[in-house]
Motif scaffolding. Structure first.
Motif, short mmCIF file in Angstrom:
data_model
loop_
_atom_site.label_atom_id
_atom_site.label_comp_id
_atom_site.label_asym_id
_atom_site.label_seq_id
_atom_site.Cartn_x
_atom_site.Cartn_y
_atom_site.Cartn_z
N THR A 69 0.75 -1.23 0.06
CA THR A 69 -0.02 0.00 -0.01
C THR A 69 0.94 1.22 -0.05
N ILE A 70 0.46 2.11 -0.94
CA ILE A 70 1.42 3.57 -1.12
C ILE A 70 0.55 4.39 -0.05
N SER A 71 1.30 5.29 0.38
CA SER A 71 0.36 6.49 1.18
C SER A 71 1.30 7.47 1.10
N ARG A 72 0.72 8.72 1.36
CA ARG A 72 1.66 9.90 1.17
C ARG A 72 1.13 10.82 2.31
N ASP A 73 2.24 11.74 2.67
CA ASP A 73 1.57 12.97 3.59
C ASP A 73 2.40 14.22 2.67
N ASN A 74 1.25 14.90 2.19
CA ASN A 74 1.88 16.01 1.45
C ASN A 74 2.36 17.12 1.90
N ALA A 75 1.98 17.44 3.16
CA ALA A 75 2.70 18.36 4.04
C ALA A 75 4.04 18.15 4.48
N LYS A 76 4.27 16.96 4.50
CA LYS A 76 5.96 16.63 4.49
C LYS A 76 6.73 16.28 3.38
N ASN A 77 6.04 16.21 2.02
CA ASN A 77 6.42 15.73 1.01
C ASN A 77 7.10 14.22 1.12
N THR A 78 6.19 13.60 1.82
CA THR A 78 6.86 12.15 2.09
C THR A 78 5.64 10.98 1.54
N VAL A 79 6.28 9.99 1.11
CA VAL A 79 5.50 8.82 0.57
C VAL A 79 5.98 7.57 1.29
N TYR A 80 5.04 6.84 1.52
CA TYR A 80 5.37 5.60 2.32
C TYR A 80 5.03 4.26 1.55
N LEU A 81 5.66 3.17 1.82
CA LEU A 81 5.13 2.02 0.82
C LEU A 81 5.09 0.87 2.14
N GLN A 82 3.92 0.78 2.64
CA GLN A 82 3.77 -0.55 3.44
C GLN A 82 3.69 -1.73 2.62
N MET A 83 4.48 -2.74 3.18
CA MET A 83 4.81 -4.01 2.21
C MET A 83 4.40 -5.10 3.29
N ASN A 84 3.20 -5.76 3.05
CA ASN A 84 2.88 -6.82 3.61
C ASN A 84 2.87 -8.23 3.02
N SER A 85 2.90 -9.42 3.66
CA SER A 85 3.33 -10.71 3.03
C SER A 85 4.43 -10.73 2.22
N LEU A 86 5.34 -10.46 2.57
CA LEU A 86 6.47 -10.13 1.58
C LEU A 86 7.08 -11.42 1.25
N LYS A 87 7.73 -11.61 -0.02
CA LYS A 87 8.03 -12.97 -0.55
C LYS A 87 9.49 -12.74 -1.11
N PRO A 88 10.34 -13.94 -1.31
CA PRO A 88 11.53 -13.67 -1.66
C PRO A 88 11.83 -13.01 -2.92
#
Length: 122
Positions: A69-88
């Motif tokens: 899931t990608i999300s952002r905080d525009n006020a901080k000019n920051t983007v996040y990537l939540q990575m679940n169920s990671l695979k090799p």
């Protein structure tokens, strides 16, 4: 000068989770798109996820839909990537990307972070 600084990579076991962050700083007039790409050894760089800063639309690679899931905080000019169920096969260097302009009269261009390594292994 524009900088994109990533953080949050590391080693995780299959099925685990990680959260990547990317903060853009410097002489920024407007950011249009922020996203994440990845490059595994011997492979081409590929889009993982991206978000339109203004409208909020998102897109994902088919291989990560439902897990990342990608999300952002525009006020901080920051983007996040939540990575679940990671695979090799998610093992790669993850790069932050931003499409932005540095002045009203100038067009937009791509900027890249230096990358953060994500290793999924038991």
């Amino acid at each position: 000068q524009v900088q994109l600084v990533e953080s949050g990579g590391g080693l995780v076991q299959p099925g685990g989770s990680l959260r990547l962050s990317c903060a853009a700083s410097g002489s920024i007039f407007s950011i249009y798109v922020m996203g994440w790409y990845r490059q595994a050894p011997g492979k081409q760089r590929e889009l993982v996820a991206a978000t339109n800063i203004g409208g909020g639309s998102t897109r994902y690679a088919d291989s990560v839909k439902g897990r990342f899931t990608i999300s952002r905080d525009n006020a901080k000019n920051t983007v996040y990537l939540q990575m679940n169920s990671l695979k090799p096969e998610d093992t790669a260097v993850y790069y932050c990307n931003a499409v932005l302009s540095v002045a009203p009269a100038m067009g937009s261009r791509d900027y890249w972070g230096k990358g953060t390594l994500v290793t999924v292994s038991s």
